[in-house]
Design a protein around this motif. Structure first.
Motif, PDB file in Angstrom:
ATOM      1  N   UNK A  38      -5.186  10.350  15.019  1.00 10.69           N
ATOM      2  CA  UNK A  38      -4.915  11.726  15.430  1.00 10.69           C
ATOM      3  C   UNK A  38      -4.383  12.583  14.285  1.00 10.69           C
ATOM      4  N   UNK A  39      -3.904  11.956  13.220  1.00  5.25           N
ATOM      5  CA  UNK A  39      -3.240  12.697  12.135  1.00  5.25           C
ATOM      6  C   UNK A  39      -4.188  12.959  10.962  1.00  5.25           C
ATOM      7  N   UNK A  40      -5.295  13.627  11.284  1.00  4.17           N
ATOM      8  CA  UNK A  40      -6.326  13.878  10.278  1.00  4.17           C
ATOM      9  C   UNK A  40      -6.238  15.271   9.667  1.00  4.17           C
ATOM     10  N   UNK A  41      -5.466  16.141  10.256  1.00  2.00           N
ATOM     11  CA  UNK A  41      -5.457  17.532   9.797  1.00  2.00           C
ATOM     12  C   UNK A  41      -4.700  17.694   8.477  1.00  2.00           C
ATOM     13  N   UNK A  42      -4.825  18.867   7.883  1.00  2.00           N
ATOM     14  CA  UNK A  42      -4.239  19.133   6.574  1.00  2.00           C
ATOM     15  C   UNK A  42      -2.732  18.913   6.579  1.00  2.00           C
ATOM     16  N   UNK A  43      -2.034  19.424   7.580  1.00  5.21           N
ATOM     17  CA  UNK A  43      -0.581  19.276   7.637  1.00  5.21           C
ATOM     18  C   UNK A  43      -0.181  17.800   7.668  1.00  5.21           C
ATOM     19  N   UNK A  44      -0.946  16.998   8.403  1.00  9.13           N
ATOM     20  CA  UNK A  44      -0.673  15.561   8.464  1.00  9.13           C
ATOM     21  C   UNK A  44      -0.898  14.913   7.105  1.00  9.13           C
ATOM     22  N   UNK A  45      -1.987  15.297   6.449  1.00 10.05           N
ATOM     23  CA  UNK A  45      -2.315  14.721   5.143  1.00 10.05           C
ATOM     24  C   UNK A  45      -1.253  15.084   4.107  1.00 10.05           C
ATOM     25  N   UNK A  46      -0.782  16.309   4.151  1.00  6.05           N
ATOM     26  CA  UNK A  46       0.266  16.721   3.204  1.00  6.05           C
ATOM     27  C   UNK A  46       1.562  15.944   3.435  1.00  6.05           C
ATOM     28  N   UNK A 125     -14.367  10.035   7.037  1.00  5.63           N
ATOM     29  CA  UNK A 125     -14.625  11.464   7.258  1.00  5.63           C
ATOM     30  C   UNK A 125     -13.998  11.956   8.552  1.00  5.63           C
ATOM     31  N   UNK A 126     -13.907  11.096   9.535  1.00  2.00           N
ATOM     32  CA  UNK A 126     -13.342  11.511  10.822  1.00  2.00           C
ATOM     33  C   UNK A 126     -11.818  11.514  10.811  1.00  2.00           C
ATOM     34  N   UNK A 127     -11.214  10.531  10.146  1.00  2.00           N
ATOM     35  CA  UNK A 127      -9.777  10.319  10.284  1.00  2.00           C
ATOM     36  C   UNK A 127      -8.977  10.512   9.004  1.00  2.00           C
ATOM     37  N   UNK A 128      -9.654  10.704   7.851  1.00  3.80           N
ATOM     38  CA  UNK A 128      -8.947  11.011   6.609  1.00  3.80           C
ATOM     39  C   UNK A 128      -9.831  11.888   5.710  1.00  3.80           C
ATOM     40  N   UNK A 129     -10.360  12.979   6.251  1.00  4.33           N
ATOM     41  CA  UNK A 129     -11.326  13.780   5.487  1.00  4.33           C
ATOM     42  C   UNK A 129     -10.735  14.450   4.256  1.00  4.33           C
ATOM     43  N   UNK A 130      -9.454  14.806   4.308  1.00  9.10           N
ATOM     44  CA  UNK A 130      -8.858  15.516   3.175  1.00  9.10           C
ATOM     45  C   UNK A 130      -8.717  14.616   1.946  1.00  9.10           C
ATOM     46  N   UNK A 131      -8.632  13.325   2.144  1.00  4.81           N
ATOM     47  CA  UNK A 131      -8.578  12.426   0.989  1.00  4.81           C
ATOM     48  C   UNK A 131      -9.903  12.460   0.225  1.00  4.81           C
ATOM     49  N   UNK A 132     -11.009  12.568   0.951  1.00  4.09           N
ATOM     50  CA  UNK A 132     -12.322  12.690   0.320  1.00  4.09           C
ATOM     51  C   UNK A 132     -12.440  14.027  -0.406  1.00  4.09           C
TER      52      UNK A 132
END
Length: 464
Positions: A38-46, A125-132
C-alpha cells in the motif's frame, strides 16, 4: 483519465495465498525493503529515504554534486549486472553511451516482462515505482540523456496506469522535468505500453515497437549505444536494474558488491514458481544456495524435486542433483550449463513428464516467433511437431537425432536470441532426460504417470 487504485490487485494476490513480495521471507532486501503493498506513493517512498540518491548525485543533499564519471565508476565497482537476462555489466554498458554526442540521446527501461515464469518487474512497478524512476533519473544524469521511456508489457495495463500516476507525482515534486531540484539537469520520462508480444522484450524489437513499427528485432551491429531509438544513441536496461541504482549511490558500489559475491554484486529478485508450496518473488543476495531459495519458497510440492529451469523458460533445464549443489549467481549457473536469465526459477517435481513439459515450452516459442528469420520461423515449428509426435506415441528413434539437428541449426543463425531460446530447452532436456524421450518412443506412453497419460491420449483419440 481516472487512474484506478491497485488495492484490488493486492487483494487478489492475498486471496490466492501468493503474496508475491509481501511474505517477509527475503534475505537482506534492498528493493523490497519496507514494502507492504500500500505504501507505493511518493510520500511513502520519501519516508523510506527515496530520492536521496538523486539529491546526492545533484549535490542537493548537503554535499558536492557527483560527476557523471563518478556515477558510472560506482556502478562499475558495484558489479551490478543486467537483471533482464543477459547479465551484462551495467556500468560498462553506461560507459558506451557517447557522452559528447551533439544530438538527442535516449534512455529506455525494458519492462516488457514476457519470459514465462517471470513476475518480478510488475511488482516493482506496482509497489515501488519511484525507485525505478529515481534509478532512471540517475542513469540519465550519468549519460547526459534528457529523454527516457519505460516500455511496459501490454498485458499488465493496470501496472502501466500505476506507473503513470507515479510519474505524475514525480513531475509535480520536481524530480522529473526541467531543472530538476533547481539544478541544471533536465530529464523527461514517459511510459509506453506494448501489446503483449514476447519478441518486444528483445531490445531492438522493443525500439521498433516504440517507434510505432512492427516489433521485429534489428540486425546488430549497429548496437543501440550508437544507433538506437530513432537512430540515436540509446541505452536500454531492465526494470530491476534501474531499481538497484539508488541503493548503490546511497551506500557505495563496494558495499553493493559485498552484498553478493565477486562479479555478482548485490541482491537479485527470483520468481520461484511451479511445484513449490509458496510461490512468489524472493529478493536474496547473489550467491545464495539454491537449497536456501527453495526453502524460502516452502519446499517442493506434490513430490520430490526432479528438475529446475533456473532462469526463465528459455534457460536449459538442470536436474535436481545438479541444482541442489548450486548457488544462485550468473557464473555458477553458467558453469553448470544453464543461465540465470530473468531470474524465473521453474521448479518441477517427479510427477512431471519432461516430454510434455518441453512440448508446452516449444509451443510457446513457435507461437511467439516474429517470423523474420527462416531458421526460427520454420525451425520452431519443426521442433514442436517432432515433440508433439513423440508425446502422442508416434515418435521414431531417429526423431531424437533430428531434434538435436534442428536445434543446432537454429542456434546462432537468427537475428535475435528467440531462436536460441527455443533450441536451448530442447538441448537441455535431451542432455539430462533423454531416457524419458526414448521411453515415449519405445513404449508409446509416458514414463511418468503412465495410466493417466494413457487415459488422456485415449480421450484425445475418441471422436467427439
Amino acid at each position: 483519465m481516472m487512474l484506478p487504485d491497485l488495492d484490488h490487485l493486492l487483494a487478489r494476490f492475498k486471496a490466492t495465498g501468493q503474496e508475491t513480495c509481501f511474505h517477509g521471507r527475503h534475505v537482506n532486501a534492498q528493493i523490497y525493503a519496507g514494502l507492504d503493498g500500500t505504501n507505493w506513493r511518493l510520500a511513502d517512498y520519501e519516508k523510506r529515504g527515496g530520492y536521496a540518491a538523486l539529491k546526492k548525485v545533484l549535490g542537493k543533499g548537503g554535499g558536492e554534486a557527483m560527476t557523471p564519471d563518478q556515477v558510472v565508476s560506482e556502478l562499475k565497482l558495484s558489479a551490478l549486472r543486467g537483471r533482464g537476462g543477459a547479465g551484462f555489466p551495467t556500468g560498462l554498458k553506461w560507459s558506451f553511451m557517447p557522452r559528447q554526442f551533439p544530438g538527442a540521446k535516449y534512455l529506455v527501461c525494458n519492462s516488457d516482462e514476457g519470459e514465462p515464469g517471470t513476475c518480478k518487474d510488475r511488482d516493482l512497478l506496482a509497489f515501488n515505482p519511484h525507485m525505478v524512476i529515481e534509478g532512471m533519473a540517475i542513469a540519465a544524469y550519468a549519460m547526459g540523456v534528457k529523454l527516457g521511456y519505460n516500455y511496459i508489457h501490454g498485458e499488465i495495463f493496470e501496472i502501466y496506469q500505476r506507473f503513470e500516476e507515479a510519474l505524475r507525482e514525480a513531475r509535480e515534486a520536481g524530480y522529473l522535468g526541467d531543472g530538476i531540484l533547481g539544478s541544471s539537469f533536465s530529464f523527461q520520462l514517459h511510459a509506453h505500453h506494448g501489446f503483449g508480444a514476447y519478441i518486444c522484450g528483445e531490445e531492438t524489437g522493443l525500439l521498433e515497437s516504440l517507434e510505432g513499427k512492427k516489433g521485429q528485432p534489428r540486425f546488430k551491429p549497429p548496437f543501440p549505444a550508437s544507433f538506437g531509438l530513432y537512430g540515436k544513441p540509446t541505452t536500454i536496461n531492465n526494470t530491476e536494474t534501474f531499481a538497484a541504482v539508488p541503493w548503490i549511490i546511497n551506500h557505495g558500489g563496494q558495499a553493493y558488491l559485498e552484498c553478493g559475491k565477486p562479479n555478482n554484486g548485490g541482491t537479485k529478485i527470483f520468481s520461484v514458481v511451479g511445484d513449490v508450496n509458496a510461490p512468489g518473488n524472493f529478493e536474496v543476495p547473489l550467491g545464495t544456495p539454491f537449497a536456501k531459495l527453495l526453502e524460502l519458497a516452502g519446499g517442493v510440492k506434490g513430490g520430490a524435486l526432479k528438475a529446475v529451469i533456473p532462469g526463465g523458460s528459455s534457460a536449459p533445464v538442470l536436474p535436481a542433483r545438479v541444482m541442489m549443489d548450486l548457488t544462485m549467481d550468473y557464473d555458477a549457473i553458467a558453469k553448470a550449463g544453464s543461465m540465470l536469465g530473468s531470474g524465473a526459477v521453474i521448479v518441477m517435481n517427479d510427477t512431471r513428464c519432461m516430454v510434455r513439459s518441453l512440448l508446452r515450452l516449444n509451443y510457446f516459442y513457435m507461437h511467439e516467433s516474429c517470423g523474420q528469420c527462416t531458421p526460427c520461423r520454420e525451425g520452431t515449428g519443426w521442433l514442436w511437431r517432432l515433440i508433439d509426435r513423440i508425446e502422442h506415441g508416434k515418435g521414431r528413434k531417429e526423431d531424437l537425432d533430428l531434434l538435436e539437428s534442428v536445434a543446432f541449426n537454429i542456434k546462432g543463425r537468427t537475428i535475435c536470441a528467440l531462436g536460441d531460446a527455443a533450441a536451448m530447452p530442447v538441448e537441455g532436456m535431451l542432455k539430462h532426460f533423454r531416457d524419458e524421450f526414448v521411453h515415449h518412443i519405445e513404449h508409446k506412453r509416458c514414463a511418468v504417470g503412465a495410466p493417466a497419460a494413457d487415459a488422456a491420449r485415449a480421450a484425445e483419440a475418441t471422436p467427439a
